[in-house]
Scaffold this active site. Structure first.
Site, PDB file in Angstrom:
ATOM      1  N   ALA A 193      10.275  -2.781   6.117  1.00 54.61           N
ATOM      2  CA  ALA A 193      10.484  -1.482   6.769  1.00 54.61           C
ATOM      3  C   ALA A 193      10.640  -0.378   5.724  1.00 54.61           C
ATOM      4  O   ALA A 193      11.567   0.416   5.744  1.00 54.61           O
ATOM      5  CB  ALA A 193      11.691  -1.515   7.706  1.00 54.61           C
ATOM      6  N   LYS A 242       0.849  -1.207   0.000  1.00 56.59           N
ATOM      7  CA  LYS A 242       0.000   0.000   0.000  1.00 56.59           C
ATOM      8  C   LYS A 242       0.874   1.242   0.000  1.00 56.59           C
ATOM      9  O   LYS A 242       2.027   1.222   0.455  1.00 56.59           O
ATOM     10  CB  LYS A 242      -0.964   0.026   1.196  1.00 56.59           C
ATOM     11  CG  LYS A 242      -0.309   0.139   2.590  1.00 56.59           C
ATOM     12  CD  LYS A 242       0.020   1.558   3.029  1.00 56.59           C
ATOM     13  CE  LYS A 242       0.877   1.573   4.289  1.00 56.59           C
ATOM     14  NZ  LYS A 242       1.755   2.717   4.421  1.00 56.59           N
ATOM     15  N   ASP A 253      -2.314  -1.488   9.786  1.00 60.33           N
ATOM     16  CA  ASP A 253      -2.462  -1.531   8.329  1.00 60.33           C
ATOM     17  C   ASP A 253      -3.002  -2.869   7.824  1.00 60.33           C
ATOM     18  O   ASP A 253      -3.198  -3.030   6.615  1.00 60.33           O
ATOM     19  CB  ASP A 253      -1.103  -1.291   7.649  1.00 60.33           C
ATOM     20  CG  ASP A 253      -0.568   0.114   7.876  1.00 60.33           C
ATOM     21  OD1 ASP A 253      -1.367   1.017   8.174  1.00 60.33           O
ATOM     22  OD2 ASP A 253       0.661   0.294   7.750  1.00 60.33           O
ATOM     23  N   GLY A 255       4.739  -6.355   5.824  1.00 58.00           N
ATOM     24  CA  GLY A 255       4.449  -7.296   6.908  1.00 58.00           C
ATOM     25  C   GLY A 255       2.947  -7.419   7.132  1.00 58.00           C
ATOM     26  O   GLY A 255       2.431  -8.513   7.404  1.00 58.00           O
ATOM     27  N   GLY A 294       7.657   1.391   4.427  1.00 59.53           N
ATOM     28  CA  GLY A 294       6.485   2.263   4.317  1.00 59.53           C
ATOM     29  C   GLY A 294       5.443   1.716   3.367  1.00 59.53           C
ATOM     30  O   GLY A 294       4.549   2.432   2.930  1.00 59.53           O
TER      31      GLY A 294
HETATM   32  O1  C5P Z   1       0.025  -0.831  14.182  1.00 66.43           O
HETATM   33  P1  C5P Z   1       1.460  -1.098  13.894  1.00 66.43           P
HETATM   34  O2  C5P Z   1       1.976  -2.263  14.693  1.00 66.43           O
HETATM   35  O3  C5P Z   1       1.764  -1.236  12.443  1.00 66.43           O
HETATM   36  O4  C5P Z   1       2.254   0.178  14.400  1.00 66.43           O
HETATM   37  C1  C5P Z   1       3.654   0.184  14.506  1.00 66.43           C
HETATM   38  C2  C5P Z   1       4.090   1.401  15.304  1.00 66.43           C
HETATM   39  O5  C5P Z   1       3.840   2.582  14.550  1.00 66.43           O
HETATM   40  C3  C5P Z   1       3.354   1.599  16.608  1.00 66.43           C
HETATM   41  O6  C5P Z   1       3.988   0.879  17.643  1.00 66.43           O
HETATM   42  C4  C5P Z   1       3.500   3.111  16.815  1.00 66.43           C
HETATM   43  O7  C5P Z   1       4.783   3.441  17.307  1.00 66.43           O
HETATM   44  C5  C5P Z   1       3.423   3.641  15.403  1.00 66.43           C
HETATM   45  N1  C5P Z   1       2.054   4.041  15.031  1.00 66.43           N
HETATM   46  C6  C5P Z   1       1.506   5.168  15.596  1.00 66.43           C
HETATM   47  N2  C5P Z   1       0.238   5.553  15.244  1.00 66.43           N
HETATM   48  C7  C5P Z   1      -0.469   4.849  14.349  1.00 66.43           C
HETATM   49  C8  C5P Z   1       0.077   3.681  13.742  1.00 66.43           C
HETATM   50  C9  C5P Z   1       1.348   3.321  14.119  1.00 66.43           C
HETATM   51  O8  C5P Z   1       2.136   5.852  16.421  1.00 66.43           O
HETATM   52  N3  C5P Z   1      -1.694   5.241  14.029  1.00 66.43           N
END
Ligand code: C5P
Length: 304
Positions: free
Chosen positions: A91, A4, A131, A97, A93
């Protein structure tokens, strides 16, 4: 399962749970990982594909966690052999994963004959990561909450982009932390993505209408941590992209093209410029995780 990009990403304040309140327009692009799920006596995971280097094949992997979570919910053992073929860089963007987790949910649901509804799978997906629901869903969608609450957008497909892959990686938490630091220091540069106008622009199918609306609040933080991305963005502009931005938390950059031919030209020019590892033309607005093989009993179920 597709990667994405975020056509627009507006980051609100950090919430008490540590996540940031988001409003974003997700857009699925045609760079795919695949997961094959086959019967086994216990959970086993292996990886292949050109982007699999350094990816853990154990409980740290989101595909592993997805199989465990689904089995737990169904009250069964996670008896499956998973093979994840990685073409989406890690990693980067691009939510690679998350794509693997979404594909694993779908493949194991089919292999174990659970027949969970889309709503049930989406609920499990949200437990795995912000995501992951979108990776199941695909196309284009508005994401709110921490990104896991989706509203489908009636966006036409047929978009053309170039992904410029970076040599390095960026940690998503580190990019959010840098944004918090910039905001606390008062030296952030709000991008204020014009998010409200994006759904209609996507619906119109007109890239010239979408181009001025691209924006990403995480971009200044990603640029601070990876200053070389300025060169990549400049290369896209020089090559004649309609617009360009850092995808999600980076370091991949996405460039909007007028049509498929323009995307191929851009990819060649950006790739030749040496400011990135590789540049691929991709289609945008593609379907989410899909089961590729039918489920005759005891045969592998693959998702892509
Ligand atoms: O949800 P996910 O595990 O992909 O998020 C990874 C990290 O990205 C979170 O631990 C957080 O530090 C950051 N994040 C955030 N706000 C979001 C999504 C992700 O701060 N809305």
């Amino acid at each position: 399962m597709p990667a994405k990009i975020n056509v627009a990403l507006s980051v609100g304040p950090r919430r008490p749970d540590g996540f940031h309140q988001l409003r974003t327009v997700f857009h699925a692009v045609s760079l795919y990982d695949t997961v094959t799920a086959a019967p086994a006596s216990e959970l086993r995971l292996s990886l292949d594909g050109e982007e699999s280097g350094g990816v853990p094949a154990d409980r740290r992997n989101l595909a592993w966690q997805a199989a465990r979570l689904l089995a737990e919910r169904a009250g069964i053992e996670p008896a499956v052999r998973l093979v994840v073929c990685k073409r989406i860089p890690v990693a980067a963007g691009l939510a690679g994963g998350s794509a693997d987790a979404a594909g694993t949910l779908l493949a194991c649901d089919r292999l174990w004959r659970l027949s969970l509804s889309t709503a049930e799978l989406t609920e499990l997906a949200a437990l795995l990561g912000s995501d992951v629901p979108f990776a199941l869903h695909g196309r284009s969608a508005l994401g709110t909450g921490r990104g896991e609450q989706l509203t489908e957008l009636p966006a036409s497909g047929g978009w053309h982009w170039v992904l410029a892959l970076a040599d390095g990686q960026l940690s998503t938490p580190a990019v959010y932390a840098e944004l918090d630091r910039q905001r606390a220091a008062g030296d952030d540069q709000p991008q204020q993505p014009a998010l409200d106008a994006v759904p209609a622009a996507l619906d119109s199918g007109d890239p010239d209408r979408l181009a001025p609306l691209l924006g990403n609040d995480l971009q200044p933080a990603a640029l601070a941590l990876a200053p070389y991305l300025r060169d990549t963005l400049a290369a896209g502009e020089r090559a004649g992209a309609l617009a360009g931005l850092v995808s999600g938390s980076g370091p991949t950059c996405a460039f909007l093209a007028r049509d498929s031919r323009h995307a191929r030209q851009l990819a060649t020019a950006i790739g030749a410029g040496g400011s990135c590892r590789a540049a691929y033309p991709v289609a945008g607005g593609v379907a989410g995780a899909t089961v590729l093989d039918g489920p005759p009993l005891d045969s592998p179920a693959g998702t892509g």
